[in-house]
Write a protein that holds these residues in place. Structure first.
Motif, short mmCIF file in Angstrom:
data_model
loop_
_atom_site.label_atom_id
_atom_site.label_comp_id
_atom_site.label_asym_id
_atom_site.label_seq_id
_atom_site.Cartn_x
_atom_site.Cartn_y
_atom_site.Cartn_z
N ARG A 47 13.60 50.60 -60.84
CA ARG A 47 13.55 52.59 -60.06
C ARG A 47 12.26 52.16 -59.82
O ARG A 47 11.75 52.39 -58.47
N LYS A 48 11.14 51.48 -60.17
CA LYS A 48 9.69 50.66 -59.21
C LYS A 48 10.00 50.12 -58.77
O LYS A 48 9.07 50.74 -57.15
N ALA A 49 10.82 49.02 -57.96
CA ALA A 49 11.37 48.54 -56.53
C ALA A 49 12.47 49.61 -55.76
O ALA A 49 11.70 49.18 -54.97
N ILE A 51 11.20 52.94 -55.78
CA ILE A 51 10.12 53.05 -55.02
C ILE A 51 9.61 52.81 -53.91
O ILE A 51 8.69 53.64 -52.96
N SER A 52 8.65 51.30 -53.95
CA SER A 52 7.91 50.35 -52.90
C SER A 52 9.47 50.18 -51.77
O SER A 52 8.57 50.28 -50.80
N ARG A 53 10.23 50.01 -52.22
CA ARG A 53 10.95 49.86 -50.75
C ARG A 53 11.32 51.89 -49.60
O ARG A 53 11.40 51.15 -48.87
N GLY A 55 8.96 53.65 -50.04
CA GLY A 55 8.52 54.61 -49.64
C GLY A 55 8.18 56.43 -50.28
O GLY A 55 7.48 56.98 -49.61
N SER A 56 8.80 56.05 -51.31
CA SER A 56 8.14 57.74 -52.03
C SER A 56 8.65 57.80 -53.37
O SER A 56 8.61 56.01 -54.60
N GLU A 57 7.55 58.10 -54.45
CA GLU A 57 7.08 58.51 -55.39
C GLU A 57 8.20 59.02 -56.64
O GLU A 57 8.92 58.12 -57.67
N ASN A 177 12.91 60.51 -46.83
CA ASN A 177 12.04 61.01 -47.36
C ASN A 177 11.87 62.37 -46.38
O ASN A 177 10.99 63.28 -46.13
#
Ligand code: T4K
Length: 371
Positions: A47-49, A51-53, A55-57, A177
């Motif tokens: 999930r964290k990976a 989020i960074s790929r 561009g949304s939290e 997004n």
């Protein structure tokens, strides 16, 4: 590039996979932790990976793209009413609406890129309309600004079925997004897979939180059950596969780009064969290679499909029939109400496309089409 075994059938797609060792390495952690599902360490790392790929939290992982759609509609609080959508998609899109007790209202598509024809949306809006559910079909990006403008003026939610669009960017912005929610499929057959899997990216933190609850029976704490949820969590094995495949995604997309170039070199300008458009402002993931067989080709889509099959090449009729024409919906909708979609669905053929498809096989496929 490795040459494919000529005796093997050529399928429409083959999953991208990491080296076995890389996956086994991830599995060791799962064995050590004895934690297999229910929001484990791999789930959180994946999930964290993402989020960074993306561009949304606000990324939620789901068991598949379908449940992301189904629970996404529920998380938006849509309990009754009409949802304007496209019939030119995989059945999942329509099923998700119907299974939520909502009514799909089908909008025709653009003959250029097969996404919803925005000029036809407003005529379909009634006092029962609650949302618009467009599909970035084949990874072709919808008219995002126009759709949002209509939604804002009429107070409608927008949920994008971005099952085909993972990794794409529109005007430099990650495709996750847009809208109230964008959902992705990480099915084995997609550009990026976690074996089975999906994600929903939400604009609003409360919607995201609700979606997470809905994916786990609505359980807030051991004794507080706050939503009538389902079980739609991604397990640790799928999350581990997602982590591995994400490391190689850019290379895989580049290989797919090369395959599409090889097709275009051979098929551009062939009479009666219309290629998928290259969209301005879109960084494509090269998810699918649909062709539309026009009358001037001299052979129907079905005849071409049969000719390819005879050579062991299994292109697919994505998306035929229209979802509004599927057996389970017979008599309920009128496929003729979306004439462009109906026509394209009878002419479209999706050619094999995957990262490891070699040029020699592309040549073989094109030779059949050129014959
Ligand atoms: N929205 C849209 C717009 C979608 O297209 C989809 C799924 C969804 C929502 C729902 O997302 P998920 O819940 O699936 O995550 C396939 C996929 O199962 C489906 O995910 C996908 N869309 C749809 C367009 O295609 P089938 O029935 O065509 O799959 P199948 O089993 O015939 O496989 C296609 C080809 O891939 C075959 O030639 C064999 C090959 N293949 C398949 C698998 C599973 C492999 O080589 N290895 C494999 O492991 O639906």
């Amino acid at each position: 590039m490795k040459t494919e075994d000529k005796r093997q059938p050529v399928l429409v797609t083959r999953p991208s996979m990491p080296e076995l060792d890389e996956y086994v390495n991830e599995l060791k952690d799962i064995w050590d932790a004895r934690w297999l599902t229910n929001f484990g360490a791999k789930h959180e790392a994946f999930r964290k990976a993402l989020i960074s790929r993306l561009g949304s939290e606000r990324v939620e992982l789901l068991v598949n793209g379908h449940m992301a759609l189904e629970l996404g509609l529920k998380a938006l609080g849509l309990e009754s009413g009409e949802v304007i959508t496209t019939p030119f998609t995989f059945v999942s899109t329509t099923h998700a609406i119907v299974r939520n007790g909502l009514t799909p209202v089908f909008c025709d598509i653009s003959p250029d890129d097969y996404t919803m024809d925005v000029s036809k949306i407003e005529d379909l809006i009634t006092d029962r309309t609650v949302a618009i559910l467009p599909v970035h079909v084949y990874g072709n990006i919808c008219e995002i600004e126009a759709i949002q403008d209509i939604a804002d003026r009429h107070g409608l939610k927008v949920l994008y079925d971005a099952a085909h669009a993972f990794g794409e960017r529109y005007k430099g912005v990650g495709i996750a997004n847009f809208g109230d929610i964008s959902i992705f499929s990480f099915h084995a057959t997609k550009v990026f897979n976690s074996i089975e899997g999906g994600a929903a990216v939400c604009r609003d933190g409360a919607v995201s939180e609700k979606l997470r609850l809905l994916s786990d029976f609505g359980i807030s704490t051991e004794t507080d059950i706050d939503e009538t949820g389902a079980n739609a969590k991604m397990n640790e094995f799928c999350a581990a596969m997602g982590l591995c495949n994400l490391r190689h995604l850019d290379r895989e997309i580049e290989k797919r780009r090369q395959v599409t170039c090889a097709y275009r070199e051979r098929l551009e300008g062939v009479k009666g064969i219309k290629l998928n458009p290259l969209q301005d402002d879109v960084e494509s993931n090269h998810a699918y290679f649909p062709i539309v067989v026009e009358d001037e080709y001299g052979m129907s889509r079905d005849e071409l499909s049969d000719a390819l099959n005879e050579e062991g090449i299994f292109a697919r009729k994505y998306f035929y029939p229209l979802t509004s024409d599927c057996g389970c919906y017979k008599g309920r909708f009128d496929p003729a109400a979306t004439p462009v979609a109906l026509d394209i669905s009878k002419r479209v053929l999706t050619l094999p496309l995957y990262a490891s498809l070699d040029e020699e096989t592309v040549e073989r496929i094109c030779k059949v089409i050129l014959k």
